[in-house]
Design an enzyme around this catalytic site. Sequence first.
Site, PDB file in Angstrom:
ATOM      1  N   ASP A 147      -7.655  -9.500 -18.810  1.00  0.00           N
ATOM      2  CA  ASP A 147      -7.577 -10.808 -19.660  1.00  0.00           C
ATOM      3  C   ASP A 147      -5.998 -11.068 -20.222  1.00  0.00           C
ATOM      4  O   ASP A 147      -5.652 -10.161 -21.117  1.00  0.00           O
ATOM      5  CB  ASP A 147      -8.387 -10.482 -20.971  1.00  0.00           C
ATOM      6  CG  ASP A 147      -8.554 -11.658 -21.949  1.00  0.00           C
ATOM      7  OD1 ASP A 147      -8.067 -12.582 -21.665  1.00  0.00           O
ATOM      8  OD2 ASP A 147      -9.273 -11.382 -22.828  1.00  0.00           O
ATOM      9  N   HIS A 161       1.012  -1.211   0.025  1.00  0.00           N
ATOM     10  CA  HIS A 161       0.069   0.076   0.092  1.00  0.00           C
ATOM     11  C   HIS A 161       0.804   1.362   0.017  1.00  0.00           C
ATOM     12  O   HIS A 161       0.498   2.361  -0.357  1.00  0.00           O
ATOM     13  CB  HIS A 161      -0.817   0.101   1.133  1.00  0.00           C
ATOM     14  CG  HIS A 161      -2.240   0.805   1.146  1.00  0.00           C
ATOM     15  ND1 HIS A 161      -2.246   1.442   0.087  1.00  0.00           N
ATOM     16  CD2 HIS A 161      -3.244   0.798   1.985  1.00  0.00           C
ATOM     17  CE1 HIS A 161      -3.697   2.298   0.284  1.00  0.00           C
ATOM     18  NE2 HIS A 161      -4.132   1.701   1.257  1.00  0.00           N
TER      19      HIS A 161
END
EC number: 2.3.1.326
Length: 461
Positions: free
Chosen positions: A400, A185
């Site tokens: 994808d 983070h």
Amino acid sequence: MGKITKFVKSKVCNSTNRAFPLIVNHHTMASFQIQIISETLIKPSSPTPPSLKQHQLSDYDKTMHHMYTPVAFLYTSHGHGIPSTDEVSQLLKNSLSKTLKHYSHFAGRLVGDSHVDCNDMGVKLLEVRVRCPMAEVLKRPNTDAQDLVYPKGLPWSMAKEDILVVAQISYFDCGGIAVSADISHKIVDVASITTFMNDWAAMARNSSYKPSPQIVSPTILKMDDVPATAEDDNMKENICQSRRFLFHDSKIAELKALAVNSGAENPTRVELVTAILHKCAVTASTAALGSFMPNILLLAVNLRSIISPPLAKTSIGNMSSCYAISATHENRMKFPLLAGELRRSKIKLFQKYGKQLNESELLFLNSTDKAHESQKLSDGDNFDCFIFSSLCRSPFYEVDFGWGRPVLVYVPNCPFKNTFFLIDTPTQDGIEALVTLEENVMQIFENDEGLLAFASLIKDS
């Protein structure tokens, strides 16, 4: 070819020659085995130039924990023609290496709280063989999935080393594949993770693809006084339980009708789901404690489109903040009131800051407002903080790698109390909420008829 450093020889083990650990995980309904194939460092495909060898953290980055933020993408083999394990391995390693050329600090090492040394030491990549079909994971997202698609114990953990990114490829017996990433983070928010994963996937589909991430300049987000990173009460060790709830669009429409009929001005689907979850969580907490506790709700918001001028969607770094609503009396915990307050708080944030202030002023004042709100509550009795993050409308389901979109984007259970993660359903017809509460509060929350009128508990089958 991308640069790959192996510190465990990549070799698939068989039953007579196990060169790698075999982890057996037992479940009441099934047993499965996880076999580590390799652990590899993936380096950028070309050296980082001297002028980019040091990535300075912004003041806002410095306030973030060096904690691994996880997301996983699951792909079935049905109708997609996923290549062989060896082909997938080389494709993902090489495409990751080429992608890291444009994200050089991801392959570097964190130096204190000040900067990243872009030394090209690499991203850690694990490959594992999972001895069960992916269907077993899809049927039991609350239990089995986490340890099958992520390195054990890594998601949401405070990093014990300076590696910023850890990825894992999980190969299932059925031919399905999971690709997960745990990213510190310190260098990313949700939008940054989305951009990085889509760039990696696009590179896998087309080796000539050129990512164009916009690395946020550290000078944009300057604060006069950078607060120290500290563990808050929500991140302390608690006995917590996580549950997943499904809100179909039809039920969200019912919530909207209730809110609008009571005067709320066109609340969004995220605001509606947030409001009902918050109401029911506070109701459960009140029942567990025996009395009402003042509380504050923080809902994360992406600043990229708010600030003037807006930043590119592909901006990489921590560019998210929160807007808040608070309740000091139990009579404020009514669903229509909460939905309306969330809407007004967001509009106020956009109008007050987005058009009048530049980036650094927006971030500083918004952070000041949150601190003031929290201080106002904490000056009196104890208070509860409920933290909401939305992944909705983020293009996670567009990741994808060449064999279709994921059948599931999986966020693992969070260990921190009073945390809520909202994400679109795979079919884009609703919102799934991952809720973590203290155990005694969850036992009341998950049976709340006011919640179950609009949401269904997702159970392992």
